[in-house]
Enzyme design. Structure first.
Site, PDB file in Angstrom:
ATOM      1  N   GLY A   9      35.372  -0.195  19.571  1.00 27.55           N
ATOM      2  CA  GLY A   9      35.551   0.770  20.645  1.00 27.55           C
ATOM      3  C   GLY A   9      37.002   0.875  21.076  1.00 27.55           C
ATOM      4  O   GLY A   9      37.313   1.067  22.253  1.00 27.55           O
ATOM      5  N   ALA A  10      37.922   0.781  20.097  1.00 28.30           N
ATOM      6  CA  ALA A  10      39.351   0.652  20.403  1.00 28.30           C
ATOM      7  C   ALA A  10      40.062   1.979  20.587  1.00 28.30           C
ATOM      8  O   ALA A  10      41.276   2.002  20.772  1.00 28.30           O
ATOM      9  CB  ALA A  10      40.037  -0.145  19.290  1.00 28.30           C
ATOM     10  N   TYR A 149      20.579   0.378  30.522  1.00 28.25           N
ATOM     11  CA  TYR A 149      21.962  -0.103  30.484  1.00 28.25           C
ATOM     12  C   TYR A 149      22.048  -1.527  31.019  1.00 28.25           C
ATOM     13  O   TYR A 149      22.612  -2.416  30.378  1.00 28.25           O
ATOM     14  CB  TYR A 149      22.883   0.816  31.290  1.00 28.25           C
ATOM     15  CG  TYR A 149      24.298   0.278  31.340  1.00 28.25           C
ATOM     16  CD1 TYR A 149      25.104   0.289  30.203  1.00 28.25           C
ATOM     17  CD2 TYR A 149      24.809  -0.277  32.506  1.00 28.25           C
ATOM     18  CE1 TYR A 149      26.386  -0.232  30.229  1.00 28.25           C
ATOM     19  CE2 TYR A 149      26.091  -0.795  32.540  1.00 28.25           C
ATOM     20  CZ  TYR A 149      26.879  -0.775  31.405  1.00 28.25           C
ATOM     21  OH  TYR A 149      28.147  -1.312  31.434  1.00 28.25           O
TER      22      TYR A 149
END
Length: 252
Positions: A9-10, A149
Site C-alpha cells: 500500500g505504498a 472493518y
C-alpha cells in the site's frame, strides 16, 4: 548492503510516508501497490533506494510468487510492513454492501496473511526480520458502522500476537501499529466511495494524526535493539479518546 524493507500500500498515505522514512533511515525499500504511476513518481522522488513493485495483495498467486520474483539483491527482505488495507462504508450491518465486506476481508485479512506467509520463512531461515502490521483501535473499540472493518483489525491484532508466539526464540520480531484518527490520507475518501464532503467532515474541527506521525512510530519500533520486541503501539491524536458504552434510550 543496507537492509531491505517491503511496504505494501505504498502508493499513498501511511505506506508512502513509511517508504520515505525508511529510505531516509538507510533502508532500501520495495514499494508495493496497485497504482504503478504513483510508484513511479515515488521512485522519481526517492531514487534507486526504492524499487517500485506493482502488486495487488489480494492476488494470492502473485503474492505467493513474490519471493522468487524479486531482483537479485532485493530478495532478503528484513522488514515487511503490511500496510495495504481499507475501510468501506459506514452503514449499519443490516444495510451494508456485501461486496464491501468481501473487499475488506480480501485486503485486510487475506492479503496480510498471504504476504506474511510468503516472506516469513526467509526471515526465520536468516534468523532476523521484523513484521509490522497496520492495525487500528477499531480492532478493540466497536462503533456503529464499524462491523467488518473493526473485525478485520481485531484479526490483525490477534494474528500479530500469535505470530509472536510462534516466533519466540527466533530473531524475528512482530509489531502491531494501531493509529487512531489520521488525516492527509485517502482512508475516508475510500470509505465513503469518493464522497469528498463526507470524508472532510470526519476531520472537521480536529488536529488528527498525520501519515508522518505513523511512519515515526514504525521507525521507532524498527530502530530498537534486536532483542527488544514492541508488541503493540496504539496512538491517537490528543483530540480523540475512547468513548463510553452505547446506551440507546427509548424515545431518544
Amino acid at each position: 548492503m543496507s537492509r531491505v524493507a517491503l511496504v505494501t500500500g505504498a502508493s499513498a498515505g501511511f505506506g508512502a510516508a513509511i517508504a520515505r522514512r525508511l529510505v531516509r533511515d538507510g533502508y532500501r525499500v520495495i514499494a508495493a501497490a496497485r497504482r504503478a504511476e504513483r510508484l513511479a513518481a515515488l521512485h522519481d522522488e526517492l531514487g534507486d533506494a526504492l524499487l517500485p513493485l506493482p502488486l495487488d495483495v489480494t492476488d494470492a498467486a502473485a503474492v505467493a510468487a513474490l519471493p522468487g520474483s524479486l531482483p537479485p539483491g532485493w530478495r532478503e527482505v528484513d522488514v515487511l510492513v503490511n500496510n495495504a488495507g481499507l475501510a468501506l462504508g459506514m452503514e449499519p450491518a443490516y444495510q451494508a454492501r456485501l461486496d464491501d465486506w468481501d473487499r475488506m476481508v480480501a485486503a485486510n485479512v487475506s492479503g496480510l496473511m498471504h504476504m506474511t506467509r510468503a516472506l516469513l520463512p526467509g526471515m526465520v531461515e536468516r534468523n532476523r526480520g521484523h513484521v509490522v502490521n497496520l492495525g487500528s483501535p477499531a480492532g478493540s473499540y466497536p462503533y456503529p458502522g464499524g462491523h467488518v472493518y473493526g473485525a478485520s483489525k481485531a484479526f490483525v491484532r490477534q494474528f500479530s500476537l500469535n505470530l509472536k508466539a510462534d516466533l519466540a526464540g527466533t530473531g524475528v520480531r512482530v509489531t502491531n501499529v494501531e493509529p487512531g484518527l489520521a488525516g492527509g490520507t485517502e482512508f475516508s475518501l475510500v470509505r465513503f466511495h469518493g464522497d469528498a464532503d463526507k470524508a472532510a467532515q470526519v476531520y472537521a474541527g480536529t488536529q488528527p494524526l498525520t501519515a508522518d506521525d505513523v511512519a515515526e512510530a514504525v521507525a521507532w519500533a524498527l530502530g530498537l535493539p534486536p532483542h527488544v520486541n514492541v508488541n503493540r503501539i496504539k496512538l491517537m491524536p490528543t483530540c480523540q479518546g475512547s468513548g463510553p458504552f452505547l446506551v440507546k434510550r427509548q424515545g431518544a
